[in-house]
Write a protein that holds these residues in place. Structure first.
Motif, PDB file in Angstrom:
ATOM      1  N   ILE A 126      -4.156   2.940   2.586  1.00  0.00           N
ATOM      2  CA  ILE A 126      -5.537   3.435   2.486  1.00  0.00           C
ATOM      3  C   ILE A 126      -5.649   4.189   1.174  1.00  0.00           C
ATOM      4  O   ILE A 126      -4.846   5.090   0.883  1.00  0.00           O
ATOM      5  CB  ILE A 126      -5.902   4.371   3.656  1.00  0.00           C
ATOM      6  N   GLY A 127      -6.634   3.808   0.373  1.00  0.00           N
ATOM      7  CA  GLY A 127      -6.834   4.495  -0.893  1.00  0.00           C
ATOM      8  C   GLY A 127      -5.667   4.292  -1.828  1.00  0.00           C
ATOM      9  O   GLY A 127      -5.314   3.164  -2.177  1.00  0.00           O
ATOM     10  N   ARG A 128      -5.023   5.404  -2.199  1.00  0.00           N
ATOM     11  CA  ARG A 128      -3.897   5.370  -3.136  1.00  0.00           C
ATOM     12  C   ARG A 128      -2.556   5.597  -2.455  1.00  0.00           C
ATOM     13  O   ARG A 128      -1.559   5.877  -3.126  1.00  0.00           O
ATOM     14  CB  ARG A 128      -4.110   6.431  -4.226  1.00  0.00           C
ATOM     15  N   VAL A 129      -2.531   5.464  -1.151  1.00  0.00           N
ATOM     16  CA  VAL A 129      -1.300   5.678  -0.384  1.00  0.00           C
ATOM     17  C   VAL A 129      -0.971   4.409   0.391  1.00  0.00           C
ATOM     18  O   VAL A 129      -1.824   3.851   1.093  1.00  0.00           O
ATOM     19  CB  VAL A 129      -1.442   6.872   0.578  1.00  0.00           C
ATOM     20  N   PHE A 130       0.272   3.959   0.268  1.00  0.00           N
ATOM     21  CA  PHE A 130       0.697   2.716   0.899  1.00  0.00           C
ATOM     22  C   PHE A 130       1.993   2.938   1.673  1.00  0.00           C
ATOM     23  O   PHE A 130       2.734   3.887   1.420  1.00  0.00           O
ATOM     24  CB  PHE A 130       0.915   1.632  -0.168  1.00  0.00           C
ATOM     25  N   VAL A 131       2.241   2.049   2.624  1.00  0.00           N
ATOM     26  CA  VAL A 131       3.499   2.086   3.376  1.00  0.00           C
ATOM     27  C   VAL A 131       4.214   0.753   3.204  1.00  0.00           C
ATOM     28  O   VAL A 131       3.586  -0.289   2.986  1.00  0.00           O
ATOM     29  CB  VAL A 131       3.271   2.371   4.874  1.00  0.00           C
ATOM     30  N   ALA A 132       5.541   0.801   3.306  1.00  0.00           N
ATOM     31  CA  ALA A 132       6.360  -0.404   3.188  1.00  0.00           C
ATOM     32  C   ALA A 132       7.616  -0.229   4.025  1.00  0.00           C
ATOM     33  O   ALA A 132       8.018   0.889   4.342  1.00  0.00           O
ATOM     34  CB  ALA A 132       6.729  -0.673   1.723  1.00  0.00           C
ATOM     35  N   GLY A 133       8.239  -1.352   4.370  1.00  0.00           N
ATOM     36  CA  GLY A 133       9.469  -1.289   5.140  1.00  0.00           C
ATOM     37  C   GLY A 133       9.231  -0.773   6.546  1.00  0.00           C
ATOM     38  O   GLY A 133       8.202  -1.051   7.162  1.00  0.00           O
ATOM     39  N   ASP A 134      10.208  -0.009   7.064  1.00  0.00           N
ATOM     40  CA  ASP A 134      10.113   0.479   8.442  1.00  0.00           C
ATOM     41  C   ASP A 134       8.927   1.405   8.668  1.00  0.00           C
ATOM     42  O   ASP A 134       8.532   1.625   9.817  1.00  0.00           O
ATOM     43  CB  ASP A 134      11.399   1.215   8.823  1.00  0.00           C
TER      44      ASP A 134
END
Length: 535
Positions: free
Chosen positions: A293-301
């Motif tokens: 969302i916006g400028r924050v991302f998640v990856a992996g677990d």
């Protein structure tokens, strides 16, 4: 409280975080990578590396991972309570070498070793070190900035810091702060009916060789799985144990009872010399509804957790990171619109959803089928067929779809060795040409002149982000062109792999992540593709 600024913060120093940091740094984007643990994690953990992930490491210039990894040894089952073999078989068949697929076999390397190799590249090439004992506590997004509150624990004291950054990538695991603070929904299940103990252990069992992956006992009651690996020690094994006869919590707490359980199942005295690492595990099968969302991302677990069946977790994590990092790099540099980042969720959600389905089916098969059939692994697990054909940023003027083996925009870009570079610079391959910081534009045509309009059309785009290559058919004469490489496909692999007919013109744009972004006829098509990529 101190305040600092940096383009990108990577929270979490597992495989996803390390791949992201390395990709960003290779794109000349300064990065800080943190991890809340006081020491680097130990343990074999996710140790199966599939061909598509070896390609990621190749593009990142980390050949040591493939060189260090070991081929899969045969699995051996034993008659109950004895060291007498009952069945020996291969889990994953060996694939013969293929010029289009330089890495085409599963190999094993402990996660601890793999992470150490990646950290070494960060440290030696970029002077980038993981900040240990540093935890992301919270963050706020304000306009074009992210303000991350960090806490570093040193000698029992906590030092707070606010880091102002353009982007935050959360690779901080399933229990990490990033996903929770973003408010992302994570859907799925926990298989409480399946409990196992996993770990690294040093032991000796007289008569037990190190040439097989050993399986003792019955899955319906108690089983012990021992895979020898010298990464732990010359007497080291990766342990997997499950039991309905023993309480696993007790086994974790009472090492003497654990040794007794192993000895009973194996049917022989076991000399346990050291427990290096041990943990209780329950399969979680979950994924988020969006990857940022916006400028924050998640990856992996932080974005998805898998059953260990099929060994897809680490591999998917590395590919998440590789996908988002080149896009962040272009947007941060002002070369691409922020909308490019939306394609991260669009491309990865369907891929991860399919992988969760495959690994969940494998997990159930392990519960129900005979072990030799349960351990069979299909071609999809090599991840070479993973594609983004459905992505809104890819373009194909030849075919919108096709069976596996027919190259379509959004597919993995094949390698092609035996290419002659320019006049007499020796042989090369497409994988040696591709780069995680560049789009490589391949122009297949009868002669250099046939590429002139494409070269002219691309002159309006940033040369720092493009690599133009003219690929001529076998036995062609070459001409040196300024800022353009001319390759002669002496072995014929490039024309075969990219479905280019001699005399026909075909333009292929290969993205920084080794994916075919466009397969078009000429200047108009490639311009239409790059209009979605660059500002």
């Amino acid at each position: 409280m101190t305040t600092s600024t940096l383009p990108v913060l990577v929270a979490g120093a597992g495989p996803a975080g390390l791949v992201a940091a390395l990709t960003l740094l290779q794109n000349d984007i300064p990065v800080r990578i943190i991890d809340k643990e006081p020491q680097h994690r130990i343990g074999q953990r996710g140790n199966g590396i599939w061909p598509r992930t070896f390609e990621v490491f190749h593009f990142l210039g980390v050949p040591e991972i493939h060189e260090t990894a070991k081929t899969l040894i045969p699995m051996r089952e034993y008659k109950l309570g004895t060291l007498e073999p009952s069945k020996t078989y291969t889990v994953v068949p060996y694939n013969e070498p293929d010029p289009l697929i330089p890495y085409n076999n599963l190999k094993l390397i402990g996660q601890q070793t793999l992470e150490g190799i990646l950290r070494s590249h960060l440290e030696k090439k970029y002077n980038c070190f993981v900040d240990l004992a540093t935890e992301l506590q919270s963050f706020e997004q304000e306009g074009d900035r992210v303000f991350a509150k960090l806490v570093k624990k040193t000698n029992g004291e906590e030092v707070s810091e606010v880091l102002e950054t353009a982007y935050l990538l959360g690779t901080d695991g399933a229990k990490g702060v990033t996903r929770k603070h973003l408010g992302l929904t994570i859907l799925g299940e926990t298989r409480d009916d399946i409990r196992t103990i996993i770990g690294d252990i040093r032991l000796e069992i007289k008569g037990l060789d190190r040439d097989h992956w050993h399986f003792f006992g019955e899955r319906a009651t108690t089983f012990v799985n021992l895979r020898p690996t010298d990464e732990i020690a010359p007497d080291g094994f990766q342990l997997l144990l499950s039991s309905k006869d023993y309480d696993l919590t007790q086994l974790m707490d009472d090492k003497k009872l654990l040794f007794q359980c192993i000895s009973e199942v194996v049917g022989s005295e076991v000399d346990v010399r050291e427990i290096v690492w041990l943990s209780e595990f329950r399969p979680n099968i979950r994924m988020v509804d969006k990857f940022g969302i916006g400028r924050v991302f998640v990856a992996g677990d932080a974005a998805h957790v898998h059953s260990p069946a099929g060994g897809q977790g680490l591999n998917s994590s590395a590919q998440d990171a590789f996908n988002i990092a080149w896009k962040i790099s272009l947007v941060y540099k002002g070369l691409s619109p922020a909308s490019l980042l939306d394609s991260y969720t669009t491309e990865r959600i369907p891929v991860i959803a399919e992988m969760l389905d495959i690994t969940s089916a494998l997990l159930q098969r392990i519960q129900d089928a005979p072990l030799d059939r349960a351990m069979e692994r299909g071609k999809k697990l090599d991840m070479l067929g993973i594609n983004y054909r459905f992505s809104p940023i890819v373009r194909d003027e030849f075919s919108e779809d096709g069976p596996e083996g027919v190259l379509v925009a959004g597919d993995r870009a094949p390698d092609a060795p035996g290419l002659r570079l320019n006049a007499d610079d020796g042989a090369t391959s497409l994988f040696a040409v591709f780069s995680p910081k560049l789009h490589t534009v391949l122009v297949f045509g009868p002669d250099v002149e046939s590429a002139a309009d494409v070269i002219d059309a691309l002159s309006t785009y940033p040369r720092t982000a493009l690599h133009l290559v003219v690929v001529l058919p076998q036995a062609s004469e070459t001409t040196v062109i300024s800022e353009v490489d001319v390759l002669v496909d002496e072995a014929g692999h490039a024309y075969r792999g990219y479905l280019a007919a001699k005399g026909e013109r075909r333009v292929v744009a290969v993205r920084p992540d080794g994916v075919v972004g466009a397969m078009v006829h000429g200047a108009e098509g490639v311009t239409a593709y790059f209009e979605k990529i660059f500002v």
